[in-house]
Design an enzyme around this catalytic site. Structure first.
Site, PDB file in Angstrom:
ATOM      1  N   HIS A  98     -12.067 -12.877  -8.852  1.00 17.61           N
ATOM      2  CA  HIS A  98     -13.408 -13.394  -8.931  1.00 17.61           C
ATOM      3  C   HIS A  98     -14.073 -14.479  -9.854  1.00 17.61           C
ATOM      4  CE1 HIS A  98     -12.921  -9.218  -7.551  1.00 17.61           C
ATOM      5  NE2 HIS A  98     -13.745  -9.292  -7.449  1.00 17.61           N
ATOM      6  N   ASP A 146     -14.373 -12.512 -13.241  1.00 17.19           N
ATOM      7  CA  ASP A 146     -12.968 -12.163 -14.082  1.00 17.19           C
ATOM      8  C   ASP A 146     -13.202 -13.897 -14.917  1.00 17.19           C
ATOM      9  OD1 ASP A 146     -13.431 -10.280 -11.815  1.00 17.19           O
ATOM     10  OD2 ASP A 146     -12.326 -11.377 -10.615  1.00 17.19           O
ATOM     11  N   GLU A 196     -13.196  -8.409   3.885  1.00 17.89           N
ATOM     12  CA  GLU A 196     -12.006  -7.540   3.585  1.00 17.89           C
ATOM     13  C   GLU A 196     -13.090  -5.967   4.069  1.00 17.89           C
ATOM     14  OE1 GLU A 196     -10.833  -7.432  -0.506  1.00 17.89           O
ATOM     15  OE2 GLU A 196     -10.572  -5.370  -0.902  1.00 17.89           O
ATOM     16  N   GLU A 218      -7.376  -3.646   3.289  1.00 13.30           N
ATOM     17  CA  GLU A 218      -7.117  -3.281   1.849  1.00 13.30           C
ATOM     18  C   GLU A 218      -6.657  -1.336   2.042  1.00 13.30           C
ATOM     19  OE1 GLU A 218      -9.116  -3.796  -1.990  1.00 13.30           O
ATOM     20  OE2 GLU A 218      -9.332  -1.917  -2.123  1.00 13.30           O
ATOM     21  N   HIS A 250      -9.562   0.746   1.038  1.00  7.03           N
ATOM     22  CA  HIS A 250     -10.271   0.900   2.548  1.00  7.03           C
ATOM     23  C   HIS A 250     -10.348   1.056   3.563  1.00  7.03           C
ATOM     24  CE1 HIS A 250     -11.731  -2.655  -0.465  1.00  7.03           C
ATOM     25  NE2 HIS A 250     -11.798  -1.779  -0.945  1.00  7.03           N
ATOM     26  N   ASP A 295      -4.757  -6.624   0.432  1.00  7.87           N
ATOM     27  CA  ASP A 295      -5.298  -5.776  -0.855  1.00  7.87           C
ATOM     28  C   ASP A 295      -4.094  -4.345  -1.195  1.00  7.87           C
ATOM     29  OD1 ASP A 295      -6.284  -7.773  -1.586  1.00  7.87           O
ATOM     30  OD2 ASP A 295      -8.482  -6.732  -2.177  1.00  7.87           O
ATOM     31  N   ASP A 354     -12.635   5.034  -4.128  1.00  6.68           N
ATOM     32  CA  ASP A 354     -11.158   3.454  -3.695  1.00  6.68           C
ATOM     33  C   ASP A 354     -10.824   3.605  -5.222  1.00  6.68           C
ATOM     34  OD1 ASP A 354     -10.254   1.153  -3.435  1.00  6.68           O
ATOM     35  OD2 ASP A 354     -12.214  -0.253  -3.666  1.00  6.68           O
ATOM     36  N   ASP A 386      -7.491   2.723  -6.329  1.00  2.48           N
ATOM     37  CA  ASP A 386      -7.105   1.344  -6.451  1.00  2.48           C
ATOM     38  C   ASP A 386      -5.831   1.956  -7.321  1.00  2.48           C
ATOM     39  OD1 ASP A 386      -8.698  -0.060  -4.969  1.00  2.48           O
ATOM     40  OD2 ASP A 386     -10.204  -0.904  -7.063  1.00  2.48           O
ATOM     41  N   ASP A 401      -4.587  -5.721  -5.714  1.00  2.00           N
ATOM     42  CA  ASP A 401      -5.701  -4.936  -5.967  1.00  2.00           C
ATOM     43  C   ASP A 401      -6.071  -2.925  -6.587  1.00  2.00           C
ATOM     44  OD1 ASP A 401      -8.187  -4.306  -6.410  1.00  2.00           O
ATOM     45  OD2 ASP A 401      -9.332  -5.190  -4.768  1.00  2.00           O
TER      46      ASP A 401
END
Ligand code: XLS
Ligand code: NI
Ligand code: NI
Length: 439
Positions: A102, A105, A233, A269, A272, A297, A308, A310, A339
């Site tokens: 991003h 980031d 996404e 993802e 998700h 992802d 989420d 992750d 991710d």
């Protein structure tokens, strides 16, 4: 620049018998699987935000990991550069050839977007320098349009025209950076494109505005030479109660409705999909049959938690189904972006590496098992046989468009009651899968 991960060697393949935590057990980049190198089947990518940014802060506690990478204070340009150094050393040691980012980031965000953009130019010059002479490339870029308070009501879906313009400015810059870094894709994750309550929300207006912004992004991207795919996404909720890109089917309907389907694919993802009440495999299949499986992802959630999480992929069955869908779809144009973040108590630098080793090995194992399922052929044969009645006689007429409701009704009256459609044999098929997984 001095070495940051001093005690970590280059990670090598040692095979399934190895007990070395800093070695691959299944990921053997040059191994040929179904005619292609493992590394070509599995274009892995590092997520800048989790790997170089997230340090364990959660709703109840602060950072557990030190991700200053020797730069002292975080949130400075010196720290931003240290993250680049750490990221490249990390990717090189693991043999990872792609990264995702991003905008924010990469650098600390300033109050004035002109200053943020200047910092972004500076850091991406440095990233380009680091890329030179390596085969590391950018998988995709995106703009973070969800963290800053201005995006509390969304970006494309906001009620404020000024915030909408700010989002446009961020997308413009993030697209330029993606092109500069040679990115294969550009992602829209609509984190706050949704609503908390319908009492204050004009859903149709918001969706049309999101589509307008996406069209502007496509027009500008193509103008500046971006030839890759745009991705949506999908995610059903979190942070918003309801998000418009609920799942693959919804997002595919959206891009078709608004004439964006030539430029967009899905970035699916795992976590998700499960939040949407589907399996990971389901959303991959829905994307693939619509020609829209772009990128992945790669992570996993926790079935006991409703958000989420992750996590790094560990579930070999899930990875097998993912790779089965990817192989059947003929591969990805994008890649497998982790991710994912190490759990909060896994706070050491070694853990960063072991997390990626787990993820890469899990997908390598998934690839091997998916290839074995395809080579075995029993599952595919069963599915083909299951629909055999559409290959001849009246069934074939239906498929060939040679029948109408009256023809079919006349056939049914003549036939009397049809036989039962045949056993689904789920348990037999599950047994075959276990035999291949563990045999
Ligand atoms: C959040 C998303 C996010 C996107 C990129 O849940 O997964 O990390 O991948 O904005
Ligand atoms: Ni994601
Ligand atoms: Ni996510």
């Amino acid at each position: 620049m001095s070495e940051i991960f001093k005690n970590i060697p280059e990670i090598k393949y040692e095979g399934p018998q190895s007990k070395n935590p800093l070695a691959f057990k299944y990921y053997d980049p040059d191994k040929i699987v179904l005619g292609k190198k493992m590394s070509e089947h599995l274009p892995f990518a590092m997520a800048w935000w989790h790997n170089l940014g997230a340090a364990g802060t959660d709703m109840f506690g602060r950072d557990t990991a030190d991700k200053s990478f020797g730069a002292g204070e975080k949130g400075t340009m010196e720290h931003a550069r240290a993250k680049v150094d750490a990221g490249f050393e990390f990717m090189k040691k693991l043999g990872i050839k792609l990264f995702c980012f991003h905008d924010v980031d990469l650098v600390p965000e300033a109050d004035d977007i002109k200053e943020t953009n200047r910092r972004l130019d500076e850091i991406t010059d440095y990233i380009l320098e680091k890329m030179e002479g390596t085969d590391i490339k950018c998988l995709w870029g995106t703009a973070n349009m969800f963290s800053n308070p201005r995006f509390m009501n969304g970006a494309g879906s906001t009620n404020s025209a000024d915030v909408y313009c700010f989002a446009a400015a961020q997308i413009k810059k993030a697209l330029e950076l993606t092109v500069k870094l040679g990115g294969r894709g550009y992602v829209f994750w609509g984190g706050r494109e949704g609503y908390e309550t319908l009492l204050n929300t004009d859903v149709k207006f918001e969706q049309e505005n999101i589509a307008r912004l996406m069209h502007m992004a496509v027009d500008y991207g193509r103008k500046i030479g971006f030839t890759g795919d745009f991705y949506i996404e999908p995610k059903p909720k979190e942070p918003m109660k309801h998000q418009y890109d609920f799942d693959a089917a919804t997002a595919i309907g959206f891009v078709r409705q608004y004439g964006l389907d030539k430029d967009f694919k899905m970035n699916i993802e795992a976590n998700h999909a499960t939040l949407a009440g589907h399996t990971f495999r389901h959303d991959l299949r829905i994307s693939a049959i619509n020609g829209m499986l772009g990128s992945i992802d790669a992570n996993q959630g926790d079935y006991l938690l409703g958000w989420d999480t992750d996590e790094f992929p560990f579930d070999a069955y899930e990875a097998t189904w993912c790779m089965y869908e990817v192989l059947k779809a003929g591969g990805l144009t994008g890649g497998f972006n982790f991710d994912a973040k190490s759990r909060r108590p896994s706070y050491t630098m070694e853990d960063m590496f072991e997390s990626y080793i787990l993820g890469m090995d899990t997908f390598a194992l998934g690839l091997l098992k998916a290839a074995a399922i395809i080579e075995d052929g029993r599952l595919d044969q069963f599915v083909a046989d299951r629909y055999a009645s559409f290959g001849t006689g009246i069934g074939k007429k239906i498929i060939d468009g040679e029948a109408d409701l009256c023809t079919l009704a006349a056939y049914a009256e003549e036939m009397g009651a049809p036989e039962l459609p045949g056993s689904g044999k789920q348990e037999r098929l599950e047994g075959i899968v276990n035999q291949i997984m563990f045999g």
